[in-house]
Design a protein around this motif. Sequence first.
Motif, PDB file in Angstrom:
ATOM      1  N   GLU A 132       0.846  -1.194   0.000  1.00  0.00           N
ATOM      2  CA  GLU A 132       0.000   0.000   0.000  1.00  0.00           C
ATOM      3  C   GLU A 132       0.874   1.232   0.000  1.00  0.00           C
ATOM      4  N   LYS A 142      -0.686   0.875  -3.963  1.00  0.00           N
ATOM      5  CA  LYS A 142      -0.285   0.047  -5.108  1.00  0.00           C
ATOM      6  C   LYS A 142       0.326   0.899  -6.219  1.00  0.00           C
ATOM      7  N   GLU A 143      -0.018   2.178  -6.201  1.00  0.00           N
ATOM      8  CA  GLU A 143       0.497   3.122  -7.199  1.00  0.00           C
ATOM      9  C   GLU A 143       0.485   4.509  -6.576  1.00  0.00           C
ATOM     10  N   ALA A 177       5.023  -2.005  -6.453  1.00  0.00           N
ATOM     11  CA  ALA A 177       4.135  -0.869  -6.694  1.00  0.00           C
ATOM     12  C   ALA A 177       4.804   0.063  -7.699  1.00  0.00           C
TER      13      ALA A 177
END
Length: 81
Positions: A5, A7-8, A75
């Motif tokens: 967390e 993810k991006e 990520a």
Amino acid sequence: MTKIEPKEATIKVGETIRFNASVQMSDGSTSPNVIWTSDNQSVATVSNGLVTGVGEGTTTITATAQGDSTKKVSAKVTVTK
């Protein structure tokens, strides 16, 4: 469960964001320690989950379970001016 967390993320040069990762081992336990890496350190660096934007571009931040390099999660980080 293996997860990271966020993810991006998109950050600016000089900004820092914290990533958190949970990497599940083959025996079902969660690795207490992960090794953080950046695919392109000229875009962003990472230390203990703290990602800092260095230059414009996109890179992948990966958290790998200490002791089992096959267990990892990644990520995408985009750095803008």
